[in-house]
Design an enzyme around this catalytic site. Structure first.
Site, mmCIF file in Angstrom:
data_model
loop_
_atom_site.group_PDB
_atom_site.id
_atom_site.type_symbol
_atom_site.label_atom_id
_atom_site.label_comp_id
_atom_site.label_asym_id
_atom_site.label_seq_id
_atom_site.Cartn_x
_atom_site.Cartn_y
_atom_site.Cartn_z
ATOM 1 N N ARG A 1 0.857 14.492 13.285
ATOM 2 C CA ARG A 1 1.372 14.291 11.915
ATOM 3 C C ARG A 1 1.340 15.556 11.057
ATOM 4 O O ARG A 1 0.638 15.607 10.041
ATOM 5 C CB ARG A 1 0.622 13.154 11.244
ATOM 6 N N ARG B 1 -8.371 -0.760 4.948
ATOM 7 C CA ARG B 1 -7.533 0.261 4.330
ATOM 8 C C ARG B 1 -6.188 -0.302 3.900
ATOM 9 O O ARG B 1 -5.548 0.225 2.992
ATOM 10 C CB ARG B 1 -7.289 1.416 5.308
ATOM 11 N N ASP C 1 5.201 0.520 11.878
ATOM 12 C CA ASP C 1 3.988 -0.138 11.364
ATOM 13 C C ASP C 1 3.897 -1.606 11.764
ATOM 14 O O ASP C 1 2.912 -2.264 11.442
ATOM 15 C CB ASP C 1 3.920 0.002 9.833
ATOM 16 N N LYS D 1 0.848 -1.215 0.000
ATOM 17 C CA LYS D 1 0.000 0.000 0.000
ATOM 18 C C LYS D 1 0.869 1.245 0.000
ATOM 19 O O LYS D 1 0.659 2.184 -0.769
ATOM 20 C CB LYS D 1 -0.898 0.015 1.235
ATOM 21 N N ASN D 2 1.886 1.265 0.858
ATOM 22 C CA ASN D 2 2.683 2.478 1.039
ATOM 23 C C ASN D 2 3.675 2.728 -0.090
ATOM 24 O O ASN D 2 4.362 3.745 -0.092
ATOM 25 C CB ASN D 2 3.389 2.439 2.399
ATOM 26 N N CYS E 1 -4.394 12.554 13.193
ATOM 27 C CA CYS E 1 -5.020 11.233 13.026
ATOM 28 C C CYS E 1 -4.850 10.462 14.321
ATOM 29 O O CYS E 1 -4.150 10.931 15.233
ATOM 30 C CB CYS E 1 -4.446 10.518 11.816
#
Ligand code: EPZ
Length: 436
Positions: free
Chosen positions: A127, A403, A311, A22-23, A122
């Protein structure tokens, strides 16, 4: 809202195909704004965040099409930005996904203007995007913050600059990499992020004609060019998804091969699993995890790559809840990334948080409960705990999970997990009518 039900206690055995990252896919999609040619991406994970980025780019005018991939998971994608007519990234999209800010550098570099909503805070931290904005100003951009938006424009092309990031930032490095690729002159990024996802973007930009040196190091040199072209690029596999599955196998016991996982991107994670007594070996097609469910206590400090990834922090915390002895985790990247702690405690975990550190004492056993996902990686830590817990666990708000994890239930149940998704229709006598 969907929820997931897991009955714990099953060992995991088999093979899991790891999806594209995803990233990596998100900045790669934003890079399509840098050229009027077609960018073809393959191995794109089909996730909620990818769909959000596609909608964001489409509203700028990018012509996007998805097609099915020959792989078991993921999609192929074709993106063509030859008719960009809108330079605004609206609040309603940016607030759902912070990575939307990655269009800023590309729009500014190619079109000399961009209006991007400030992402706001968030669940895991404030952030800010100050490092992105400071660097673009150093490249000659005029930036104004008004009504919750970044208003940016340039007179002519952005200019090359010598930029030192005060802090290692994945997003700021990616945004400026894209901006500098079309800038006038040489840009040097010092204290740059070295994540494999940043490298994947840089390699794709090189294929598009960008001149970039020092990829994978903390000093990147970009010589701007006037025009970039399209290319075909395959998204790297998701090292965080692979690490998440490794933690699941470690806690349940069993043996699973993660197809497509790249050990060279996961060194810090593999080191910690090995320290915890888990066997991880490279195979021709990926990596293999073998566990008897016995876990040694370890200490972890999250750091920018090649350090231990933040993560993976929540997933490892779930694992260490059943380790033999006390473990310590210190989170150095985000100031509020322990939202999973009270939820794990509902399952019997013994965790005490002191500032940036958490002490995890061994829980004799984890017990199923109703818990709530609070952010993407926290939701996976609850899945891992539930796979080992006695009895049934219900995880609410799994939209967080969607997500970043592609067809998670399918992948885990193929290896023996008892996991199912429940589409929640609350049986309440009264509910607000759907908005017209
Ligand atoms: C990327 O976020 C990832 N997201 C995050 O993954 C990941 O946790 C993070 O990098 C760190 O590895 C994507 O790639 C889409 P940063 P990003 O800029 O780019 C501070 C997931 O679970 N900072 O490297 O937003 C910031 O507050 C997500 O998939 C500033 O102070 O992270 C943080 O403390 C969550 N000013 C630190 O730097 C800035 O201008 C690192 O943030 C930018 C960042």
């Amino acid at each position: 809202m969907d929820k997931i039900k897991i009955t714990g206690g099953n060992r995991l055995n088999g093979k899991i195909q790891v999806s594209g990252a995803k990233n990596a896919a998100l900045p790669l999609m934003a890079a399509s704004l840098l050229t009027d040619d077609t960018l073809k991406l393959s191995n794109v994970p089909y996730l909620a965040d990818i769909v959000t980025m596609a909608n964001l780019l489409a509203q700028h005018g990018v012509d996007i099409s998805f097609s099915s991939s020959s792989q078991q998971y993921g999609k192929n994608m074709s993106l063509r930005a030859d008719n960009i007519h809108n330079f605004t990234a609206p609040y309603e999209l940016v607030r759902t996904m912070r990575a939307s800010v990655l269009v800023l550098g590309a729009l500014l570099a190619r079109f000399g203007q961009a209006k991007v909503s400030l992402p706001g805070g968030c669940a895991i931290g404030t952030r800010p995007i100050d490092l992105h904005l400071k660097a673009l100003e150093q490249m000659g951009a005029h930036i104004e913050l008004a009504e919750g938006y970044v208003h940016a424009h340039t007179h002519g092309r952005l200019k090359g600059a010598d930029i030192t990031f005060e802090k290692v930032s994945v997003g700021a490095t990616e945004n400026i990499l894209m901006a500098a690729s079309l800038a006038d002159g040489v840009t040097i990024l010092r204290n740059a992020a070295r994540e494999p996802e940043v490298c994947d973007l840089a390699h794709c930009l090189q294929k598009m004609g960008a001149q970039i040196e020092g990829i994978g190091t903390d000093t990147i040199r970009i010589t701007g060019v006037k025009k970039l072209s399209g290319c075909d690029h395959s998204v790297i596999s998701d090292r965080i998804e692979a690490g998440s599955f490794a933690a699941a196998v470690a806690i349940t016991g069993g043996e699973v091969e993660l197809l497509g996982a790249r050990a060279e991107h996961m060194q810090a994670v593999i080191e910690k699993f090995t320290e915890a007594g888990i066997s991880i070996s490279e195979t021709e097609r990926g990596i293999k995890i073998t566990s008897d469910g016995k876990i040694e206590c370890i200490d972890i400090i999250t750091q920018p790559y090649p350090g231990f990834p933040t993560d993976m922090q929540a997933q490892m915390m779930a694992l260490l809840c059943v380790a033999d002895g006390a473990s310590m985790i210190t989170e150095t990247i985000f100031e509020n990334r322990y939202m999973h702690v009270p939820e794990l405690a509902r399952m019997g975990a013994k965790i005490v948080v002191h500032g940036a550190s958490a002490m995890i004492r061994s829980a004799d056993e984890l017990v199923g409960a109703e818990v709530m996902a609070t952010d993407l990686r926290a939701s996976l830590s609850l899945v891992i705990a539930a796979l080992a817990a006695k009895g049934e666990t219900i995880i609410h708000r799994v939209y967080h999970l969607d997500r970043g994890y592609e067809r998670l239930e399918e992948k885990l149940s193929a290896c023996g997990a008892q996991i199912e998704r429940m589409h929640d229709k609350p049986n309440r006598p009264f509910s607000m009518p759907e908005a017209a």
